[in-house]
Every structure is written in C-alpha cells, then in structure tokens.
Write a protein that holds these residues in place. Structure first.
Motif, mmCIF file in Angstrom:
data_model
loop_
_atom_site.group_PDB
_atom_site.id
_atom_site.type_symbol
_atom_site.label_atom_id
_atom_site.label_comp_id
_atom_site.label_asym_id
_atom_site.label_seq_id
_atom_site.Cartn_x
_atom_site.Cartn_y
_atom_site.Cartn_z
ATOM 1 N N ARG A 44 0.842 -1.186 0.000
ATOM 2 C CA ARG A 44 0.000 0.000 0.000
ATOM 3 C C ARG A 44 0.887 1.249 0.000
ATOM 4 O O ARG A 44 1.907 1.321 0.701
ATOM 5 N N VAL A 309 -0.651 -0.427 -10.698
ATOM 6 C CA VAL A 309 -1.626 -0.214 -9.638
ATOM 7 C C VAL A 309 -2.754 -1.227 -9.807
ATOM 8 O O VAL A 309 -3.246 -1.448 -10.926
ATOM 9 N N ASP A 311 -6.476 -2.289 -9.502
ATOM 10 C CA ASP A 311 -7.820 -1.722 -9.372
ATOM 11 C C ASP A 311 -8.564 -2.491 -8.282
ATOM 12 O O ASP A 311 -8.742 -3.712 -8.386
ATOM 13 N N ARG A 320 0.852 3.017 -14.451
ATOM 14 C CA ARG A 320 0.825 4.411 -14.020
ATOM 15 C C ARG A 320 2.237 5.009 -14.076
ATOM 16 O O ARG A 320 3.164 4.499 -13.435
ATOM 17 N N LEU A 338 1.085 8.774 -7.985
ATOM 18 C CA LEU A 338 0.349 7.856 -7.123
ATOM 19 C C LEU A 338 -0.457 8.635 -6.090
ATOM 20 O O LEU A 338 -0.143 9.802 -5.801
ATOM 21 N N SER A 339 -1.446 7.968 -5.554
ATOM 22 C CA SER A 339 -2.264 8.554 -4.491
ATOM 23 C C SER A 339 -2.092 7.754 -3.213
ATOM 24 O O SER A 339 -1.812 6.542 -3.250
ATOM 25 N N GLU A 342 -3.256 3.747 -2.378
ATOM 26 C CA GLU A 342 -3.374 2.844 -3.529
ATOM 27 C C GLU A 342 -2.505 1.612 -3.333
ATOM 28 O O GLU A 342 -1.493 1.641 -2.613
ATOM 29 N N THR A 343 -2.878 0.525 -4.008
ATOM 30 C CA THR A 343 -2.154 -0.738 -3.912
ATOM 31 C C THR A 343 -1.359 -0.937 -5.197
ATOM 32 O O THR A 343 -1.915 -0.850 -6.297
#
Length: 364
Positions: A44, A309, A311, A320, A338-339, A342-343
């Motif tokens: 993560r 990433v 979904d 990404r 990235l945020s 996110e995984t």
C-alpha cells in the motif's frame, strides 16, 4: 403413420440431447483453457514528508589555481620553491639562463646607438640643405632627398628603440615570479630542463578563497541553487562553515552521471588545507511529500518509470507513470503519479502487462 411420427420425434429429441452434451463439453473445455489469474505481491502506498537534508562527500580545493610559465624559451637554471612552499606576490619561483637574452639587449643597444647617430647626421644634412635652398644655392630635389633620408633615419631610430624595449622585456621574462599570494601545489620542471614558451613550470594555488568540490546527483540539480549549505571538515567535524554554491556544471560526468558542484567556504582559514575531505550538507527550503516504493515495483521500458496499480474493484492492473525524486539502495522516493492508499505490485512487474487480472496476496 402414428408410429412414424413417434420415431421422428424420438430422433429429434436424441439429436437435441447430443447437441446439448457437445455444447456443455465445449464450455467445460473453454473454462479449463482459461488461465488462472496469477498471484502478485502488493503493498500500500503511503506518503510521508521526504528528507529535506542530505550530505555529500567532497574535497577542499582552491578557487584559483594557476600554472605559471615563462614567456620566453630557455634553460631553467634555478627553481627556489618546492611543492608546499608558501609564496608571496612577486617572489621568484624560477629563473632561466639569460646569457642569450643579455646579448640580445646589447645588440639592440648597439643598433639604437647607430640609428641615433645616423638620425643626427641626416637631421644636420636636412637643416643645411634647407638653408642652401632658401638662398637659392640648392635644388629642391636635393633638399627633398635629404628630407627623405632624415625621415628614414627617424623611423630606424624609432624601430631600434622598440627593439631595445622588447629585448629588455624578454630579459625580465627570464625570471618567473608569483602573480599572487598562495602555495605551490605542483612543480613539474626541474633545474637544468629546457622549457618552451608557456610550458607550466610551477602551479600556485591562491589561498584567498577555498571551495568544496562535490558530485551532485540529478535529483538535487534543481534544489541545489536554493538550498542552504554547510561544510564540515572530516579532520575537525565540530566546527561547521557556511557555504554558498558558486558553480554547478551543466553537463553530467559520463562515468558517474553526477554533476560537479563547487561551494565557496565562508571564513575558511589555513586549517582547511587543500585536498582535505569535506562534507557538504544541503537542506531544501521546502518539504516535499514522497512515498517510499520498493525498487522492484518500478519498471522502465524506455518511456520513463512506471508502476502497476491494482484496481480494487476488478483486480486488474493499471500502468501508471510516476515521478521519482531519489533512488536509494532498496527504495525510490516517488513524489507524483500515485495517491495515498493505492495498492501497487512490488514483485515480478517485468512479466506483467496493463489490463491483466491478478490475485493480490494479503498485505503484510
């Protein structure tokens, strides 16, 4: 007749059953041929404030270091300084054999004396013929010849004076003197050696300014001019020196892919000897949030660094592009792309492709 109808109906039902069985077999085969989504290791993304300071190892060097050489060729007869000796401006550092230079001066002095004598004779003739011409006892052509002879004698005398000045200058060039206060860092020429014009005889490093030379990675190229710098000597780590960036190379070293940077050391004295090991600590003015991503999660196929990433709804992969601020030994600091939360896939990304369905392993 009724019997035939029954037989046809039975045959049709049998065909329908066979067809249904064949279709079911095909569906089972298709299901069997469909690949099982691979298991992938994930992690993560968590953004935290990145490091604002970093230390680079460098070496103390002089701001000005000059190779001194003779302006005339000749044989070195004396070199009174050695490597490490301090010198003051005007001190003698080497001397040539000036025998030929002195002879040249004597020759030009004799030429000047002869030219001066010829000028005096030509001037006297010109004055005499000027009087005769005014009395009508000399032709104008004779006077013009005497005047031209006087002008030529003046030119020869002027050329002789300039030649004497050049010869005397070359005689002075036979002595090599320091152009500024400093210390001798190299002396590649020994007494008895014949040197050419401009050949380096002594290298003098000026002590008025001292700098720390370090190699900066490309991730600090934009932040270095605005970052605050502090220099510490490895031999005495207690006292920090303020520093400022004076020069930053616009081109990376082809071997190390780093950029040479020179930081001027403020208030550095003789304790900061040339060649000493120095550490330069740079502190960024602004703090940037970054996510520490394992190096194994980054893939680059020629279009820049990317990560995969997962979904969370369909468990498919999304490719990404990311911006990497720094690369460490095990992780890379990602600042954009990235945020938080996110995984991403952290292992085996070279064998994956965007849009593929995966089965993420449970987070550790």
């Amino acid at each position: 007749m009724q019997r035939q109808i029954l037989l046809r109906t039975a045959a049709a039902l049998a065909l329908v059953a066979v067809a249904g069985g064949i279709a079911a077999c095909k569906r089972d085969e298709a299901v069997a041929r469909e690949p099982t989504p691979p298991r992938v290791q994930v992690d993560r993304v968590t953004f935290q404030p990145s490091e604002t300071a970093r230390t680079f190892v460098g070496v103390v060097q002089p701001r000005y270091e000059t190779d001194l050489g003779f302006r005339v060729a000749g044989k070195v007869v004396e070199r009174p300084v050695n490597v490490g000796d301090p010198v003051r401006k005007g001190d003698l550092v080497a001397r040539l054999d000036t025998t030929d230079l002195r002879l040249q001066v004597e020759s030009t002095e004799a030429e000047l004396a002869a030219a001066t004598s010829s000028l005096a004779q030509a001037a006297a003739d010109e004055r005499r013929y000027a009087g005769l011409r005014s009395s009508g006892f000399a032709a104008a052509a004779d006077y013009d010849r005497k005047k031209a002879a006087r002008d030529e004698a003046e030119g020869r005398a002027k050329r002789a004076r300039r030649s004497l000045e050049l010869a005397r200058n070359q005689l002075e060039y036979g002595e090599l003197r320091a152009s500024a206060d400093g210390v001798v860092t190299a002396a590649p020429v020994e007494a008895g050696q014949v040197v050419a014009i401009g050949q380096a005889v002594v290298r003098v490093a000026q002590t008025i300014e001292r700098e720390a030379l370090v190699a900066l990675p490309e991730t600090w190229l934009a932040d270095a001019p605005a970052a605050s710098a502090v220099v510490r000597l490895w031999s005495q780590d207690v006292r920090p020196y303020r520093a400022s960036l004076r020069e930053l190379s616009p081109q990376a070293d082809p071997a190390t892919r780093t950029y040479a940077a020179r930081f001027r050391i403020e208030e550095a004295g003789p304790e900061a000897a040339f060649g000493m090991t120095a550490t330069v600590t740079l502190t960024r003015q602004e703090q940037v949030a970054a996510a520490q991503v394992p190096l194994s999660a980054i893939v680059n196929r020629g279009a820049g660094p990317h990560v995969y990433v997962v979904d969370p709804r369909t468990e498919t992969l999304l490719e990404r592009p990311v911006t990497v601020a720094t690369f460490g030994s095990r992780t890379a600091a990602v600042t954009d792309g990235l945020s938080d939360g996110e995984t991403i896939v952290t292992l085996g990304v070279q064998k994956l492709e965007a849009g593929r369905k995966v089965r993420p392993l449970p987070l550790r």
